[in-house]
Design a protein around this motif. Structure first.
Motif, mmCIF file in Angstrom:
data_model
loop_
_atom_site.group_PDB
_atom_site.id
_atom_site.type_symbol
_atom_site.label_atom_id
_atom_site.label_comp_id
_atom_site.label_asym_id
_atom_site.label_seq_id
_atom_site.Cartn_x
_atom_site.Cartn_y
_atom_site.Cartn_z
ATOM 1 N N GLU A 6 -1.084 -9.891 -2.653
ATOM 2 C CA GLU A 6 -2.449 -10.421 -2.688
ATOM 3 C C GLU A 6 -2.499 -11.824 -3.310
ATOM 4 O OE1 GLU A 6 -5.190 -8.871 -1.444
ATOM 5 O OE2 GLU A 6 -3.997 -7.165 -0.770
ATOM 6 N N HIS A 7 -1.341 -12.364 -3.671
ATOM 7 C CA HIS A 7 -1.239 -13.704 -4.287
ATOM 8 C C HIS A 7 -2.064 -13.806 -5.570
ATOM 9 C CE1 HIS A 7 0.882 -14.899 -0.684
ATOM 10 N NE2 HIS A 7 -0.128 -14.443 0.047
ATOM 11 N N ILE A 8 -1.934 -12.786 -6.403
ATOM 12 C CA ILE A 8 -2.636 -12.729 -7.688
ATOM 13 C C ILE A 8 -1.638 -13.126 -8.779
ATOM 14 C CG2 ILE A 8 -3.880 -11.230 -9.311
ATOM 15 C CD1 ILE A 8 -5.291 -11.598 -6.564
ATOM 16 N N SER A 9 -2.029 -14.056 -9.620
ATOM 17 C CA SER A 9 -1.146 -14.487 -10.707
ATOM 18 C C SER A 9 -1.135 -13.453 -11.830
ATOM 19 C CB SER A 9 -1.607 -15.833 -11.271
ATOM 20 O OG SER A 9 -2.832 -15.678 -11.965
ATOM 21 N N GLN A 10 -0.121 -13.551 -12.669
ATOM 22 C CA GLN A 10 -0.068 -12.682 -13.840
ATOM 23 C C GLN A 10 -1.276 -12.936 -14.740
ATOM 24 O OE1 GLN A 10 3.771 -13.404 -15.659
ATOM 25 N NE2 GLN A 10 4.746 -11.800 -14.444
ATOM 26 N N ALA A 11 -1.699 -14.203 -14.846
ATOM 27 C CA ALA A 11 -2.854 -14.544 -15.684
ATOM 28 C C ALA A 11 -4.129 -13.892 -15.157
ATOM 29 C CB ALA A 11 -3.023 -16.063 -15.760
ATOM 30 N N THR A 12 -4.319 -13.920 -13.854
ATOM 31 C CA THR A 12 -5.511 -13.309 -13.258
ATOM 32 C C THR A 12 -5.489 -11.797 -13.458
ATOM 33 O OG1 THR A 12 -5.741 -15.068 -11.626
ATOM 34 C CG2 THR A 12 -6.799 -12.965 -11.110
ATOM 35 N N LEU A 13 -4.343 -11.186 -13.196
ATOM 36 C CA LEU A 13 -4.236 -9.741 -13.398
ATOM 37 C C LEU A 13 -4.520 -9.386 -14.851
ATOM 38 C CD1 LEU A 13 -3.490 -7.024 -12.045
ATOM 39 C CD2 LEU A 13 -1.154 -7.421 -12.820
ATOM 40 N N GLY A 14 -3.981 -10.165 -15.771
ATOM 41 C CA GLY A 14 -4.237 -9.930 -17.187
ATOM 42 C C GLY A 14 -5.711 -10.028 -17.531
ATOM 43 N N ALA A 15 -6.379 -11.025 -16.983
ATOM 44 C CA ALA A 15 -7.816 -11.189 -17.242
ATOM 45 C C ALA A 15 -8.598 -9.981 -16.737
ATOM 46 C CB ALA A 15 -8.330 -12.470 -16.582
ATOM 47 N N TRP A 16 -8.198 -9.443 -15.603
ATOM 48 C CA TRP A 16 -8.879 -8.274 -15.051
ATOM 49 C C TRP A 16 -8.812 -7.076 -15.986
ATOM 50 C CZ3 TRP A 16 -6.589 -8.150 -9.425
ATOM 51 C CH2 TRP A 16 -7.191 -9.172 -8.667
ATOM 52 N N ILE A 17 -7.693 -6.933 -16.692
ATOM 53 C CA ILE A 17 -7.519 -5.733 -17.524
ATOM 54 C C ILE A 17 -7.656 -6.027 -19.012
ATOM 55 C CG2 ILE A 17 -6.140 -4.593 -15.747
ATOM 56 C CD1 ILE A 17 -3.649 -5.097 -17.434
ATOM 57 N N GLY A 18 -8.053 -7.249 -19.337
ATOM 58 C CA GLY A 18 -8.346 -7.586 -20.729
ATOM 59 C C GLY A 18 -7.130 -7.870 -21.595
ATOM 60 N N VAL A 19 -6.064 -8.373 -20.966
ATOM 61 C CA VAL A 19 -4.854 -8.746 -21.716
ATOM 62 C C VAL A 19 -4.430 -10.145 -21.286
ATOM 63 C CG1 VAL A 19 -4.090 -6.341 -21.914
ATOM 64 C CG2 VAL A 19 -3.256 -7.735 -20.022
ATOM 65 N N GLY A 20 -3.483 -10.708 -21.988
ATOM 66 C CA GLY A 20 -2.980 -12.031 -21.640
ATOM 67 C C GLY A 20 -1.894 -11.987 -20.582
#
Length: 75
Positions: free
Chosen positions: A20-34
């Protein structure tokens, strides 16, 4: 040491994230982590893993089921 089921989940989330071309930063933001937390989860050198709450949030943001990250049969 990460269990087989935890590694399966980590690999499934990474595969979906990359597809889905999702960055680690974006995924982290979704779940409330860095971003560093996601990096630790995806690193074979760390024993950090996703919780069920994390999987639910990831699935919600990717419009899929948390079951998409679990194997069909026990490992």
């Amino acid at each position: 040491m990460i269990s087989a089921i935890d590694q399966y989940v980590i690999d499934a989330v990474r595969k979906k994230r990359r597809a889905e071309h999702i960055s680690q930063a974006t995924l982290g933001a979704w779940i409330g982590v860095g971003r560093s937390f996601i990096g630790q989860v995806e690193s074979p050198k760390c024993d950090v893993k996703y919780s069920l709450t994390h999987l639910n949030a990831i699935a919600k943001n990717l419009n899929c089921s948390p079951r998409d990250f679990l194997p069909e049969k026990p490992l």
